[in-house]
Write a protein that holds these residues in place. Structure first.
Motif, PDB file in Angstrom:
ATOM      1  N   GLU A   1      41.153  40.210  38.163  1.00  0.00           N
ATOM      2  CA  GLU A   1      42.224  39.803  39.443  1.00  0.00           C
ATOM      3  C   GLU A   1      43.125  41.217  39.256  1.00  0.00           C
ATOM      4  OE1 GLU A   1      45.540  36.828  41.197  1.00  0.00           O
ATOM      5  OE2 GLU A   1      45.315  36.799  38.692  1.00  0.00           O
TER       6      GLU A   1
ATOM      7  N   GLN B   1      39.781  46.367  48.002  1.00  0.00           N
ATOM      8  CA  GLN B   1      39.399  44.850  48.288  1.00  0.00           C
ATOM      9  C   GLN B   1      38.015  44.722  48.092  1.00  0.00           C
ATOM     10  OE1 GLN B   1      41.650  42.432  49.573  1.00  0.00           O
ATOM     11  NE2 GLN B   1      39.686  41.519  48.585  1.00  0.00           N
TER      12      GLN B   1
ATOM     13  N   SER C   1      38.913  39.191  42.334  1.00  0.00           N
ATOM     14  CA  SER C   1      39.972  39.006  43.495  1.00  0.00           C
ATOM     15  C   SER C   1      40.890  40.005  43.452  1.00  0.00           C
ATOM     16  CB  SER C   1      40.321  37.637  43.402  1.00  0.00           C
ATOM     17  OG  SER C   1      41.135  37.304  42.359  1.00  0.00           O
TER      18      SER C   1
ATOM     19  N   LYS D   1      44.971  40.608  45.236  1.00  0.00           N
ATOM     20  CA  LYS D   1      46.181  40.113  46.294  1.00  0.00           C
ATOM     21  C   LYS D   1      47.304  41.111  46.202  1.00  0.00           C
ATOM     22  CE  LYS D   1      47.415  36.757  42.972  1.00  0.00           C
ATOM     23  NZ  LYS D   1      47.968  35.543  42.606  1.00  0.00           N
TER      24      LYS D   1
ATOM     25  N   LYS E   1      51.269  41.930  47.117  1.00  0.00           N
ATOM     26  CA  LYS E   1      52.436  40.931  47.323  1.00  0.00           C
ATOM     27  C   LYS E   1      53.519  41.947  47.326  1.00  0.00           C
ATOM     28  CE  LYS E   1      53.596  40.229  42.170  1.00  0.00           C
ATOM     29  NZ  LYS E   1      53.896  39.449  40.944  1.00  0.00           N
TER      30      LYS E   1
ATOM     31  N   CYS F   1      44.384  39.699  50.982  1.00  0.00           N
ATOM     32  CA  CYS F   1      45.260  38.422  50.760  1.00  0.00           C
ATOM     33  C   CYS F   1      46.491  38.991  50.251  1.00  0.00           C
ATOM     34  CB  CYS F   1      44.615  37.952  49.660  1.00  0.00           C
ATOM     35  SG  CYS F   1      45.162  36.415  48.915  1.00  0.00           S
TER      36      CYS F   1
ATOM     37  N   GLU G   1      50.620  37.875  49.778  1.00  0.00           N
ATOM     38  CA  GLU G   1      51.456  36.913  49.473  1.00  0.00           C
ATOM     39  C   GLU G   1      52.891  37.194  49.789  1.00  0.00           C
ATOM     40  OE1 GLU G   1      51.026  36.239  45.050  1.00  0.00           O
ATOM     41  OE2 GLU G   1      49.374  35.167  45.298  1.00  0.00           O
TER      42      GLU G   1
END
Length: 98
Positions: free
Chosen positions: A41, A64, A72, A74, A76, A96, A98
């Motif tokens: 991650e 990505q 994965s 993400k 943020k 993705c 957040e």
């Protein structure tokens, strides 16, 4: 641009500050490539990043794709100016956030 990171098991959090542009994007790309071989991650914390150019967008897209193959990713804490760039370019649908 400054890059700091924190690794916790198979999760790597990369904090990016400043501007990601033609001059600095290769450094970020190299950092991600060199530090994600055993990562499941990847979290990109952009709370202190205030600008990205198309060169930066390319690095985010490559990251990505890399992480889709091994786990994965993400993003943020995206500042509003950067989020506007993500939305105008369609990256808000790819990443993705957040």
């Amino acid at each position: 641009m400054q890059i700091t990171s924190d690794k916790n098991g198979s999760t790597l959090t990369v904090n990016v500050s400043g501007r990601v542009d033609t001059a600095t994007a290769p450094e970020l790309e190299k950092y991600i490539n060199e530090n994600t071989s055993d990562v499941k991650e990847l979290i990109l914390d952009l709370k202190d990043m205030d600008y990205t150019s198309s060169a930066g967008l390319r690095v985010f897209l490559k990251a990505q794709k890399l992480m889709n193959a091994q786990g994965s990713m993400k993003v943020k804490n995206v500042q509003s100016a950067v989020m506007e760039i993500f939305e105008m370019t369609g990256f808000s649908d790819i990443l993705c956030i957040e």
